[in-house]
Design a protein around this motif. Structure first.
Motif, PDB file in Angstrom:
ATOM      1  N   PRO A   1       0.828  -1.217   0.000  1.00 36.96           N
ATOM      2  CA  PRO A   1       0.000   0.000   0.000  1.00 36.96           C
ATOM      3  C   PRO A   1       0.862   1.268   0.000  1.00 36.96           C
ATOM      4  O   PRO A   1       1.814   1.382   0.774  1.00 36.96           O
ATOM      5  CB  PRO A   1      -0.815  -0.109   1.289  1.00 36.96           C
ATOM      6  CG  PRO A   1      -0.895  -1.586   1.538  1.00 36.96           C
ATOM      7  CD  PRO A   1       0.431  -2.147   1.071  1.00 36.96           C
ATOM      8  N   SER A   2       0.576   2.156  -0.918  1.00 40.52           N
ATOM      9  CA  SER A   2       1.239   3.459  -1.056  1.00 40.52           C
ATOM     10  C   SER A   2       2.697   3.390  -1.491  1.00 40.52           C
ATOM     11  O   SER A   2       3.427   4.378  -1.383  1.00 40.52           O
ATOM     12  CB  SER A   2       1.144   4.269   0.246  1.00 40.52           C
ATOM     13  OG  SER A   2      -0.198   4.484   0.588  1.00 40.52           O
ATOM     14  N   LEU A   3       3.149   2.250  -1.990  1.00 40.53           N
ATOM     15  CA  LEU A   3       4.543   2.128  -2.423  1.00 40.53           C
ATOM     16  C   LEU A   3       4.609   1.325  -3.724  1.00 40.53           C
ATOM     17  O   LEU A   3       4.122   0.204  -3.798  1.00 40.53           O
ATOM     18  CB  LEU A   3       5.379   1.439  -1.338  1.00 40.53           C
ATOM     19  CG  LEU A   3       6.885   1.455  -1.503  1.00 40.53           C
ATOM     20  CD1 LEU A   3       7.418   2.891  -1.517  1.00 40.53           C
ATOM     21  CD2 LEU A   3       7.541   0.684  -0.368  1.00 40.53           C
TER      22      LEU A   3
ATOM     23  N   ARG B   1      10.259   2.603   2.960  1.00 44.05           N
ATOM     24  CA  ARG B   1       9.187   2.697   3.960  1.00 44.05           C
ATOM     25  C   ARG B   1       9.476   3.793   4.978  1.00 44.05           C
ATOM     26  O   ARG B   1       8.582   4.536   5.374  1.00 44.05           O
ATOM     27  CB  ARG B   1       9.048   1.367   4.708  1.00 44.05           C
ATOM     28  CG  ARG B   1       8.392   0.270   3.931  1.00 44.05           C
ATOM     29  CD  ARG B   1       8.263  -0.955   4.820  1.00 44.05           C
ATOM     30  NE  ARG B   1       7.876  -2.104   4.055  1.00 44.05           N
ATOM     31  CZ  ARG B   1       8.486  -3.279   4.101  1.00 44.05           C
ATOM     32  NH1 ARG B   1       9.542  -3.471   4.894  1.00 44.05           N
ATOM     33  NH2 ARG B   1       8.064  -4.285   3.375  1.00 44.05           N
ATOM     34  N   GLN B   2      10.734   3.868   5.412  1.00 38.21           N
ATOM     35  CA  GLN B   2      11.130   4.876   6.401  1.00 38.21           C
ATOM     36  C   GLN B   2      10.930   6.275   5.818  1.00 38.21           C
ATOM     37  O   GLN B   2      10.398   7.158   6.492  1.00 38.21           O
ATOM     38  CB  GLN B   2      12.589   4.662   6.783  1.00 38.21           C
ATOM     39  CG  GLN B   2      13.144   5.678   7.741  1.00 38.21           C
ATOM     40  CD  GLN B   2      14.644   5.476   7.982  1.00 38.21           C
ATOM     41  OE1 GLN B   2      15.292   4.673   7.325  1.00 38.21           O
ATOM     42  NE2 GLN B   2      15.173   6.238   8.895  1.00 38.21           N
TER      43      GLN B   2
ATOM     44  N   ASP C   1      16.543  -2.105   1.058  1.00 35.77           N
ATOM     45  CA  ASP C   1      16.058  -1.060   0.159  1.00 35.77           C
ATOM     46  C   ASP C   1      14.581  -0.776   0.402  1.00 35.77           C
ATOM     47  O   ASP C   1      14.154   0.380   0.418  1.00 35.77           O
ATOM     48  CB  ASP C   1      16.296  -1.461  -1.299  1.00 35.77           C
ATOM     49  CG  ASP C   1      17.769  -1.446  -1.660  1.00 35.77           C
ATOM     50  OD1 ASP C   1      18.403  -0.381  -1.507  1.00 35.77           O
ATOM     51  OD2 ASP C   1      18.286  -2.497  -2.086  1.00 35.77           O
ATOM     52  N   LEU C   2      13.813  -1.827   0.590  1.00 34.76           N
ATOM     53  CA  LEU C   2      12.388  -1.670   0.872  1.00 34.76           C
ATOM     54  C   LEU C   2      12.173  -0.962   2.210  1.00 34.76           C
ATOM     55  O   LEU C   2      11.335  -0.055   2.324  1.00 34.76           O
ATOM     56  CB  LEU C   2      11.716  -3.048   0.870  1.00 34.76           C
ATOM     57  CG  LEU C   2      10.221  -3.120   0.674  1.00 34.76           C
ATOM     58  CD1 LEU C   2       9.750  -2.329  -0.527  1.00 34.76           C
ATOM     59  CD2 LEU C   2       9.787  -4.569   0.553  1.00 34.76           C
TER      60      LEU C   2
ATOM     61  N   LEU D   1      11.822   3.469  -6.151  1.00 29.57           N
ATOM     62  CA  LEU D   1      10.643   3.285  -5.308  1.00 29.57           C
ATOM     63  C   LEU D   1      10.013   4.652  -5.071  1.00 29.57           C
ATOM     64  O   LEU D   1      10.717   5.630  -4.803  1.00 29.57           O
ATOM     65  CB  LEU D   1      11.031   2.616  -3.994  1.00 29.57           C
ATOM     66  CG  LEU D   1      11.668   1.237  -4.150  1.00 29.57           C
ATOM     67  CD1 LEU D   1      12.145   0.707  -2.804  1.00 29.57           C
ATOM     68  CD2 LEU D   1      10.719   0.246  -4.802  1.00 29.57           C
ATOM     69  N   PHE D   2       8.682   4.703  -5.196  1.00 26.53           N
ATOM     70  CA  PHE D   2       7.987   5.977  -5.074  1.00 26.53           C
ATOM     71  C   PHE D   2       6.624   5.808  -4.432  1.00 26.53           C
ATOM     72  O   PHE D   2       6.099   4.703  -4.312  1.00 26.53           O
ATOM     73  CB  PHE D   2       7.846   6.653  -6.439  1.00 26.53           C
ATOM     74  CG  PHE D   2       6.856   5.988  -7.377  1.00 26.53           C
ATOM     75  CD1 PHE D   2       5.546   6.445  -7.473  1.00 26.53           C
ATOM     76  CD2 PHE D   2       7.229   4.928  -8.176  1.00 26.53           C
ATOM     77  CE1 PHE D   2       4.644   5.850  -8.339  1.00 26.53           C
ATOM     78  CE2 PHE D   2       6.341   4.319  -9.051  1.00 26.53           C
ATOM     79  CZ  PHE D   2       5.032   4.780  -9.126  1.00 26.53           C
TER      80      PHE D   2
END
Length: 131
Positions: free
Chosen positions: A78-80, A125-126, A120-121, A95-96
């Motif tokens: 969600p949102s990524l 997220r951070q 990386d993920l 990633l956006f």
């Protein structure tokens, strides 16, 4: 385009949006840390001109065609999402997230394995949580 509205000559023009362009679905902006760093912009500057062009064209495709799916965009969670770019002999990912009509570029990297590395993920997220 930087915060002052000036074009950054070190980054492909394909990555930079023109705010008053009616055809835009999304305005592209770089995530900016509290210290003012723009990690994706810095990463892009480290790539060859051809690699910057390819990634810039893929980001532009998303910018003008949103919402998109495979093969250019894959939803991670969600949102990524990720922009998927094939470079000469390697693969790049950006990633956006999408927020308030903006495509916020959170993290860019060269993919070295089949799966997206957890580090990386986690970094994306951070940065997403900091928006």
């Amino acid at each position: 385009m930087n915060q002052r509205g000036n074009v950054d000559k070190g980054v492909s023009k394909m990555v930079q949006s023109i705010p008053d362009d009616d055809a835009l679905r999304l305005k592209v902006v770089f995530y900016r840390s509290e210290r003012g760093n723009e990690p994706v912009r810095e990463w892009l500057k480290s790539l060859s001109p051809d690699e910057k062009r390819i990634i810039g064209e893929d980001i532009k495709t998303v910018q003008f065609g949103w919402p998109l799916g495979m093969p250019v965009v894959r939803k991670m969670e969600p949102s990524l999402w990720e922009v998927r770019s094939r470079l000469s002999g390697r693969i790049a990912r950006v990633l956006f997230t999408v927020k308030d009509g903006m495509m916020v570029l959170l993290h860019g990297f060269i993919k070295k394995s089949d799966k997206t590395p957890l580090d990386d993920l986690a970094l994306a997220r951070q940065r997403l949580a900091q928006l």
